[in-house]
Motif scaffolding. Structure first.
Motif, mmCIF file in Angstrom:
data_model
loop_
_atom_site.group_PDB
_atom_site.id
_atom_site.type_symbol
_atom_site.label_atom_id
_atom_site.label_comp_id
_atom_site.label_asym_id
_atom_site.label_seq_id
_atom_site.Cartn_x
_atom_site.Cartn_y
_atom_site.Cartn_z
ATOM 1 N N THR A 27 -14.330 17.139 10.377
ATOM 2 C CA THR A 27 -13.113 16.340 10.401
ATOM 3 C C THR A 27 -12.695 16.053 11.840
ATOM 4 O OG1 THR A 27 -12.390 17.425 8.363
ATOM 5 C CG2 THR A 27 -10.735 16.185 9.603
ATOM 6 N N PRO A 28 -12.562 14.784 12.219
ATOM 7 C CA PRO A 28 -12.147 14.470 13.591
ATOM 8 C C PRO A 28 -10.680 14.836 13.821
ATOM 9 C CG PRO A 28 -12.289 12.472 12.283
ATOM 10 C CD PRO A 28 -12.825 13.562 11.423
ATOM 11 N N ALA A 29 -10.363 15.146 15.056
ATOM 12 C CA ALA A 29 -8.988 15.480 15.419
ATOM 13 C C ALA A 29 -8.109 14.248 15.323
ATOM 14 C CB ALA A 29 -8.942 16.042 16.829
ATOM 15 N N VAL A 30 -6.830 14.447 15.075
ATOM 16 C CA VAL A 30 -5.874 13.334 15.035
ATOM 17 C C VAL A 30 -5.699 12.817 16.444
ATOM 18 C CG1 VAL A 30 -3.542 12.638 14.444
ATOM 19 C CG2 VAL A 30 -4.695 14.364 13.073
ATOM 20 N N ARG A 31 -5.832 11.480 16.598
ATOM 21 C CA ARG A 31 -5.676 10.871 17.934
ATOM 22 C C ARG A 31 -4.311 10.246 18.070
ATOM 23 N NH1 ARG A 31 -10.591 6.996 19.228
ATOM 24 N NH2 ARG A 31 -10.193 6.249 17.114
ATOM 25 N N PHE A 34 6.451 -5.158 11.309
ATOM 26 C CA PHE A 34 5.797 -4.525 10.164
ATOM 27 C C PHE A 34 6.587 -4.809 8.887
ATOM 28 C CE2 PHE A 34 4.562 -2.158 13.912
ATOM 29 C CZ PHE A 34 3.190 -2.027 13.746
ATOM 30 N N HIS A 35 5.864 -5.153 7.843
ATOM 31 C CA HIS A 35 6.460 -5.472 6.543
ATOM 32 C C HIS A 35 5.665 -4.696 5.492
ATOM 33 C CE1 HIS A 35 8.086 -8.993 8.787
ATOM 34 N NE2 HIS A 35 6.865 -9.002 9.316
ATOM 35 N N PHE A 36 6.131 -3.495 5.154
ATOM 36 C CA PHE A 36 5.401 -2.601 4.259
ATOM 37 C C PHE A 36 6.176 -2.402 2.960
ATOM 38 C CE2 PHE A 36 3.692 -0.270 8.250
ATOM 39 C CZ PHE A 36 2.701 -1.225 8.401
ATOM 40 N N ARG A 95 -0.166 1.942 10.973
ATOM 41 C CA ARG A 95 0.831 1.594 12.002
ATOM 42 C C ARG A 95 0.623 2.455 13.249
ATOM 43 N NH1 ARG A 95 7.283 0.434 11.442
ATOM 44 N NH2 ARG A 95 7.699 0.222 13.667
ATOM 45 N N ALA A 96 0.400 3.754 13.053
ATOM 46 C CA ALA A 96 0.173 4.641 14.199
ATOM 47 C C ALA A 96 -1.079 4.218 14.968
ATOM 48 C CB ALA A 96 0.050 6.086 13.725
ATOM 49 N N ALA A 97 -2.137 3.850 14.232
ATOM 50 C CA ALA A 97 -3.381 3.415 14.874
ATOM 51 C C ALA A 97 -3.164 2.130 15.660
ATOM 52 C CB ALA A 97 -4.463 3.221 13.824
ATOM 53 N N LEU A 98 -2.442 1.184 15.077
ATOM 54 C CA LEU A 98 -2.199 -0.090 15.744
ATOM 55 C C LEU A 98 -1.338 0.091 16.988
ATOM 56 C CD1 LEU A 98 -2.387 -3.138 15.899
ATOM 57 C CD2 LEU A 98 -0.575 -3.312 14.189
ATOM 58 N N THR A 116 0.847 -1.193 0.000
ATOM 59 C CA THR A 116 0.000 0.000 0.000
ATOM 60 C C THR A 116 0.879 1.238 0.000
ATOM 61 O OG1 THR A 116 -1.847 1.047 1.181
ATOM 62 C CG2 THR A 116 -0.098 0.142 2.531
ATOM 63 N N PRO A 117 0.387 2.373 -0.493
ATOM 64 C CA PRO A 117 1.171 3.606 -0.402
ATOM 65 C C PRO A 117 1.572 3.908 1.041
ATOM 66 C CG PRO A 117 -0.673 3.909 -1.901
ATOM 67 C CD PRO A 117 -0.866 2.567 -1.255
ATOM 68 N N ALA A 118 2.743 4.519 1.202
ATOM 69 C CA ALA A 118 3.300 4.763 2.536
ATOM 70 C C ALA A 118 2.374 5.605 3.400
ATOM 71 C CB ALA A 118 4.666 5.440 2.409
ATOM 72 N N ARG A 119 1.610 6.506 2.776
ATOM 73 C CA ARG A 119 0.742 7.364 3.588
ATOM 74 C C ARG A 119 -0.290 6.552 4.351
ATOM 75 N NH1 ARG A 119 -0.216 8.382 -1.764
ATOM 76 N NH2 ARG A 119 -2.127 7.445 -2.579
ATOM 77 N N PHE A 120 -0.785 5.442 3.746
ATOM 78 C CA PHE A 120 -1.784 4.639 4.443
ATOM 79 C C PHE A 120 -1.136 3.701 5.452
ATOM 80 C CE2 PHE A 120 -4.504 0.931 5.037
ATOM 81 C CZ PHE A 120 -5.671 1.555 5.460
ATOM 82 N N SER A 121 -0.034 3.068 5.083
ATOM 83 C CA SER A 121 0.611 2.150 6.024
ATOM 84 C C SER A 121 1.075 2.897 7.273
ATOM 85 C CB SER A 121 1.789 1.432 5.360
ATOM 86 O OG SER A 121 2.754 2.351 4.876
ATOM 87 N N ALA A 122 1.520 4.158 7.109
ATOM 88 C CA ALA A 122 1.929 4.951 8.267
ATOM 89 C C ALA A 122 0.743 5.236 9.180
ATOM 90 C CB ALA A 122 2.567 6.255 7.810
ATOM 91 N N GLU A 123 -0.417 5.534 8.585
ATOM 92 C CA GLU A 123 -1.624 5.793 9.381
ATOM 93 C C GLU A 123 -2.042 4.541 10.146
ATOM 94 O OE1 GLU A 123 -3.521 8.592 9.834
ATOM 95 O OE2 GLU A 123 -2.071 9.784 8.703
#
Length: 340
Positions: free
Chosen positions: A336-340, A96-98, A77-80, A68-75
Motif C-alpha cells: 500500500t503506497p503512503a498517502v501523499r 467544485f460541484h459534488f 479533490r485532495a489529489a487535484l 459520486t460518494p463523498a469518500r471518492f470526491s474528497a480523494e
C-alpha cells in the motif's frame, strides 16, 4: 529532423557550432550519434521553454462536477489541489460541484450554469445519458472544453476521457477472484452503485466475460442501485447472504465496502476474497485489516494533472498531452503506497 527554431538558437542551446547543427539537421554524414542526440535534446529543451513562456501570466478557472460518494470526491479533490501548484507558471483555480446522489436533470442543470457563469473547462463524472450528452455538447459549442473522468460519455463532443480501462479492470478483478478462490465452487457477489454509469457497466462486462473465459462455472449474484452508501449496501448484502449460502467472494465495483464487511460479520460468514476499487479513506483501513484482499487503484494525482493539461492544451497553453488509460495498480496490504 523536424524543428521550428533558427540554427543559431539550437546551436546556442546545444553548445555546438552552427555548422555542426546544420549538418545534423540536414542529415549529412560525418557526425557522431552522440552529437545528433545533443541536437535533438536541444530542440526538445527549446520546446519546453517555449511552452513555459506560453504559460506565463495565464490564468485558468476549471469546474469539477461529480456525482459520486463523498469518500471518492474528497480523494480526488485532495489529489487535484496537490497538483495545481505543479501547473505553474500558469495559475489554475477550481470550483467544485459534488453530490453523492443526483438525478440526470440535476446534473444537466449543474452543467448548464457554466454557460452563463463562464468556465475555462469542465472535468465531469456523469452518467452516459442523452441529456448529459446534449449538455456537454452545448458547453463545447460555446468554447468550454469538457474532459470526462472515471466514467466516459463517448458519444458527446468531450475533449477526452481520463481514467482506467474499465473493462480491463473488471477482467483483472475476475482473474484475482477466481485464482484466489481456487477449487472452491463459491459464488461471487458484485456490488454496483448504479446502472446509469458507463464505467460500472464496463467493469461488470469485463468481470463476467473473464469469468466465462476462465470456465469456472461460478454463479454471479448482482446488487445494484445502492448509491455506494454503506447502510444500503449492508442491508442488501445481508439479504443476498441469506439467500445464497455459498457466497464467499465480493467484487465491489461501486463501493459501500464497509457496509459489505459488516454484513458478512453480522451473518458470521467468511469472505474469502474481496476485491474493490480505489484507495480512499474507507478502503485503506479495510485493506490493512485484511477485510479487503486487493484494491484496484490508479494514481489520482496523475489523472488530475492529465485532465487539467488537456483543458490547458485546448486553450493553446501547452501541447503534446494525450488522453491515455491510467495504469491499473493491484494494491494489497503489503504494498500500500503512503498517502501523499
Amino acid at each position: 529532423m523536424t524543428h521550428r527554431y533558427k540554427v543559431s538558437e539550437i546551436a546556442q542551446q546545444a553548445g555546438l557550432s552552427r555548422a555542426t547543427v546544420d549538418r545534423v539537421l540536414h542529415e549529412r554524414p560525418g557526425v557522431r550519434s552522440a552529437t545528433r542526440a545533443e541536437v535533438q535534446q536541444a530542440i526538445s529543451d527549446l520546446d519546453k521553454q517555449r511552452s513555459q513562456l506560453r504559460l506565463n501570466g495565464r490564468k485558468f478557472l476549471f469546474d469539477v462536477v461529480m456525482q459520486t460518494p463523498a469518500r471518492f470526491s474528497a480523494e480526488f479533490r485532495a489529489a487535484l489541489e496537490a497538483e495545481l501548484p505543479m501547473l505553474s507558471p500558469a495559475v489554475v483555480r477550481c470550483r467544485f460541484h459534488f453530490r453523492e446522489t443526483e438525478s440526470v436533470t440535476e446534473m444537466v442543470d449543474t452543467l448548464g450554469r457554466f454557460t452563463a457563469r463562464g468556465s475555462h473547462g469542465v472535468i465531469v463524472k456523469a452518467p452516459d445519458d442523452p441529456e448529459v450528452v446534449e449538455a456537454v455538447d452545448r458547453l463545447v459549442a460555446l468554447g468550454i472544453p469538457v474532459v470526462t473522468y472515471v466514467t466516459d460519455v463517448p458519444s458527446s463532443a468531450r475533449l477526452g476521457y481520463v481514467g482506467i480501462d474499465n473493462r480491463a479492470a473488471g477482467s483483472t478483478a475476475a482473474y484475482l477472484v477466481d485464482s484466489w478462490l481456487g477449487d472452491a465452487q463459491s459464488s461471487v457477489l458484485i456490488l454496483l452503485t448504479s446502472n446509469i454509469f458507463r464505467n460500472e457497466g464496463e467493469r461488470e462486462i469485463g468481470f463476467r466475460s473473464r469469468l466465462r473465459a476462465l470456465d469456472s462455472g461460478r454463479r454471479v449474484v448482482e446488487i445494484s442501485d445502492s448509491e455506494g452508501l454503506d447502510s444500503t449496501v449492508e442491508e442488501r448484502v445481508s439479504d443476498a447472504l441469506a439467500e445464497y449460502p455459498d457466497i464467499e467472494a465480493v467484487y465491489s465495483i461501486g463501493g459501500g465496502n464497509t457496509g459489505a464487511v459488516r454484513a458478512f460479520e453480522r451473518a458470521g460468514r467468511r469472505c474469502r476474497v474481496f476485491v474493490a476499487h480505489d484507495l480512499d479513506g474507507d478502503n485503506r483501513p479495510l485493506l490493512r485489516s485484511g477485510a479487503l484482499s486487493a484494491v484496484l487503484h490508479h494514481d489520482l494525482r496523475a489523472d488530475a494533472r492529465t485532465a487539467c493539461r488537456l483543458l490547458m492544451q485546448a486553450a493553446g497553453a501547452v501541447d503534446g498531452v494525450a488522453a491515455e488509460p491510467s495504469p491499473i495498480q493491484i494494491v494489497t496490504r503489503f504494498n500500500t503506497p503512503a498517502v501523499r
